[in-house]
Design a protein around this motif. Structure first.
Motif, PDB file in Angstrom:
ATOM      1  N   UNK A 339      42.804  49.822  11.080  1.00  0.00           N
ATOM      2  CA  UNK A 339      43.979  49.938  10.224  1.00  0.00           C
ATOM      3  C   UNK A 339      43.939  48.848   9.152  1.00  0.00           C
ATOM      4  N   UNK A 340      43.537  49.234   7.959  1.00  0.00           N
ATOM      5  CA  UNK A 340      43.445  48.286   6.841  1.00  0.00           C
ATOM      6  C   UNK A 340      44.824  48.054   6.227  1.00  0.00           C
ATOM      7  N   UNK A 341      45.604  49.113   6.104  1.00  0.00           N
ATOM      8  CA  UNK A 341      46.979  49.026   5.617  1.00  0.00           C
ATOM      9  C   UNK A 341      47.709  50.270   6.097  1.00  0.00           C
ATOM     10  N   UNK A 342      49.002  50.346   5.809  1.00  0.00           N
ATOM     11  CA  UNK A 342      49.754  51.540   6.175  1.00  0.00           C
ATOM     12  C   UNK A 342      49.229  52.765   5.444  1.00  0.00           C
ATOM     13  N   UNK A 343      48.662  52.548   4.246  1.00  0.00           N
ATOM     14  CA  UNK A 343      48.199  53.673   3.439  1.00  0.00           C
ATOM     15  C   UNK A 343      46.716  53.980   3.613  1.00  0.00           C
ATOM     16  N   UNK A 344      45.993  53.099   4.322  1.00  0.00           N
ATOM     17  CA  UNK A 344      44.543  53.301   4.405  1.00  0.00           C
ATOM     18  C   UNK A 344      44.031  52.890   5.782  1.00  0.00           C
ATOM     19  N   UNK A 345      43.394  53.841   6.456  1.00  0.00           N
ATOM     20  CA  UNK A 345      42.765  53.584   7.752  1.00  0.00           C
ATOM     21  C   UNK A 345      41.351  54.155   7.751  1.00  0.00           C
ATOM     22  N   UNK A 346      40.520  53.598   8.605  1.00  0.00           N
ATOM     23  CA  UNK A 346      39.143  54.075   8.774  1.00  0.00           C
ATOM     24  C   UNK A 346      38.955  54.458  10.235  1.00  0.00           C
ATOM     25  N   UNK A 347      38.544  55.694  10.471  1.00  0.00           N
ATOM     26  CA  UNK A 347      38.180  56.124  11.818  1.00  0.00           C
ATOM     27  C   UNK A 347      36.667  56.039  11.957  1.00  0.00           C
ATOM     28  N   UNK A 348      36.211  55.425  13.038  1.00  0.00           N
ATOM     29  CA  UNK A 348      34.776  55.289  13.275  1.00  0.00           C
ATOM     30  C   UNK A 348      34.378  56.102  14.504  1.00  0.00           C
ATOM     31  N   UNK A 349      33.156  56.628  14.478  1.00  0.00           N
ATOM     32  CA  UNK A 349      32.623  57.434  15.556  1.00  0.00           C
ATOM     33  C   UNK A 349      31.204  56.952  15.866  1.00  0.00           C
ATOM     34  N   UNK A 350      30.866  56.879  17.159  1.00  0.00           N
ATOM     35  CA  UNK A 350      29.519  56.483  17.582  1.00  0.00           C
ATOM     36  C   UNK A 350      29.084  55.196  16.882  1.00  0.00           C
ATOM     37  N   UNK A 351      29.947  54.203  16.931  1.00  0.00           N
ATOM     38  CA  UNK A 351      29.729  52.937  16.224  1.00  0.00           C
ATOM     39  C   UNK A 351      28.741  52.048  16.975  1.00  0.00           C
ATOM     40  N   UNK A 352      27.816  51.473  16.238  1.00  0.00           N
ATOM     41  CA  UNK A 352      26.899  50.456  16.769  1.00  0.00           C
ATOM     42  C   UNK A 352      26.575  49.511  15.627  1.00  0.00           C
ATOM     43  N   UNK A 353      26.941  48.241  15.756  1.00  0.00           N
ATOM     44  CA  UNK A 353      26.784  47.310  14.642  1.00  0.00           C
ATOM     45  C   UNK A 353      26.326  45.955  15.144  1.00  0.00           C
ATOM     46  N   UNK A 354      25.462  45.318  14.355  1.00  0.00           N
ATOM     47  CA  UNK A 354      25.034  43.951  14.624  1.00  0.00           C
ATOM     48  C   UNK A 354      24.857  43.233  13.286  1.00  0.00           C
ATOM     49  N   UNK A 355      25.813  42.366  12.914  1.00  0.00           N
ATOM     50  CA  UNK A 355      25.749  41.698  11.614  1.00  0.00           C
ATOM     51  C   UNK A 355      25.041  40.346  11.623  1.00  0.00           C
ATOM     52  N   UNK A 356      24.681  39.824  12.803  1.00  0.00           N
ATOM     53  CA  UNK A 356      24.030  38.520  12.901  1.00  0.00           C
ATOM     54  C   UNK A 356      22.905  38.581  13.939  1.00  0.00           C
ATOM     55  N   UNK A 357      21.953  37.661  13.779  1.00  0.00           N
ATOM     56  CA  UNK A 357      20.903  37.448  14.796  1.00  0.00           C
ATOM     57  C   UNK A 357      20.099  38.699  15.100  1.00  0.00           C
ATOM     58  N   UNK A 358      19.790  39.463  14.061  1.00  0.00           N
ATOM     59  CA  UNK A 358      18.937  40.640  14.250  1.00  0.00           C
ATOM     60  C   UNK A 358      17.484  40.177  14.381  1.00  0.00           C
ATOM     61  N   UNK A 359      16.803  40.628  15.401  1.00  0.00           N
ATOM     62  CA  UNK A 359      15.416  40.218  15.662  1.00  0.00           C
ATOM     63  C   UNK A 359      14.494  41.416  15.473  1.00  0.00           C
TER      64      UNK A 359
END
Length: 412
Positions: A339-359
């Motif tokens: 929920x970014x704001x009352x007017x804008x939301x993002x629905x995610x599906x099958x999420x897999x994320x790694x923003x740091x320490x990728x080897x």
């Protein structure tokens, strides 16, 4: 004296009162330039990035996007004098520089020209570049603005020349500030003049005023990555569905991976994944480190074109989603809502994320979301209950069969 929010750098003798560099906020730059009398002479706030196409030694072509200004310096920016008009100068990265010059007429001032230069000797940014050296690009603008007005352009402005694309948006600038007061009277660019009504991008709207969106099919899952030089530093795989509500009408937009580009940047404490497509200027996911041992989604910024050419933009830098330990990844197969704001939301599906320490470009062991953990817990419970029920049925059947057998052999 020069004052920065990020780091102090030597100036040119004038005062840059507040050069705010939003490296974690879509890289917005804000400059309040003051003269020797400590009065504001120039105000500017803008966002920009650059795309550069270059030839490699193997005679192929590569394109890089420059959008990281976290270590920018501003030497050479000044208010102007009797001989020269005001000027903004920005230096960033390895050998990048950007300059905009202003001139003054009787009742107007002009954004006269913009210069940008890059250095292909930086092998990290331009790996295997065939031509080595500094390449300048000059663009004449000659845009005239009333002297007492501040120029504003929320729409994206693009300059293209010599394999270089310059992109500017959310621009506010007044080059000749009068009486130390930035004007509130705006002079709009042509694109903004025809973009006054907010209309959703996709005609997937409800037939009646309501905030409940029409059901839409699950979005396709896309894979995205960010490189730091030749090494992958951020990985993401997810299906994305955007929900935008304007005037009680909700639009649902599925991100199509095949037509979506990904860029970004990685730093020790922050990481950025930026997505863009033909109707999305940028959709930023900004990750941050907390307590030195965990990461989380801290910020989402979005700017997208609406059907009439206007732009919907919003940013929230106070989020707390997708929390996981550093050195691991975060996974959630079930649908989640950011929920970014009352007017804008993002629905995610099958999420897999790694923003740091990728080897070596691979995901590390995942920390699963609570929804997946609950599901993983329920499955063995359900299996156990089913097995228990089956055992009871077998036992009862056995006892019934045994009783019938004993009855059949009774003596007469």
């Amino acid at each position: 004296m020069v004052c920065f929010r990020l780091s102090p750098v030597p100036g040119s003798g004038l005062v840059l009162l507040c050069l705010v560099l939003g490296a974690v906020s879509s890289y917005a730059l804000e400059l309040n330039l003051m003269n020797a009398e400590n009065a504001t002479c120039l105000y500017a706030k803008w966002q920009m990035n650059f795309t550069i196409r270059y030839e490699t030694a193997s005679k192929n072509y590569k394109t890089v996007t420059i959008s990281d200004f976290v270590n920018a310096t501003y030497n050479g920016s000044f208010c102007g004098d009797g001989q020269n008009g005001p000027r903004i100068e920005v230096q960033f990265g390895s050998g990048f520089s950007w300059t905009v010059n202003f001139t003054k007429q009787v009742s107007t001032y002009s954004i006269e020209n913009i210069s940008f230069s890059y250095d292909t000797r930086d092998s990290t940014t331009f790996p295997d570049a065939k031509a080595k050296g500094v390449f300048p690009v000059h663009e004449s603008v000659a845009l005239k603005i009333p002297l007492d007005d501040i120029f504003r352009c929320s729409s994206i402005l693009t300059l293209e020349k010599s394999d270089v694309g310059q992109h500017y948006w959310d621009v506010h600038v007044q080059a000749f500030v009068q009486n130390d007061t930035v004007s509130t009277k705006e002079f709009l660019c042509d694109k903004d003049k025809t973009s006054t009504t907010v209309v959703p991008i996709v005609p997937t709207t409800l037939p009646s005023p309501t905030t409940t969106p029409t059901p839409k099919e699950k979005p396709e899952v896309g894979s995205y990555s960010v490189k730091n030089g030749s090494n992958t530093c951020l990985l993401a795989r997810m299906g994305l569905q955007l929900n935008l509500t304007q005037d009680k009408v909700t639009s649902i937009i599925n991100i199509i991976p095949n037509t979506t580009n990904s860029t970004g940047s990685c730093h020790p404490q922050t990481a950025l994944l930026r997505l863009n497509s033909h109707n999305i200027k940028y959709l930023d996911f900004v990750f941050a480190v907390k307590n030195e041992n965990r990461f989380y989604l801290k910020e989402v910024n979005v700017s997208m074109y609406l059907v009439n050419g206007s732009v919907f933009s919003f940013a929230n830098n106070n989020l707390s989603y997708w929390d996981a330990p550093l050195g691991s990844s975060y996974m959630c197969n079930k649908e989640q809502t950011v929920s970014v704001s009352e007017a804008f939301q993002i629905n995610t599906f099958d999420l897999w994320v790694q923003p740091f320490s990728v080897i070596q470009g691979n995901y590390s062991t995942a920390e699963e979301c609570s929804a997946d953990s609950d599901l993983n817990f329920l499955i063995p419970v359900a299996v156990g209950v089913a097995l228990g029920f089956l055992i009871i049925v077998v036992f009862i059947s056995y006892m019934i069969g045994r009783r019938k057998s004993r009855t059949g052999y009774q003596s007469v």
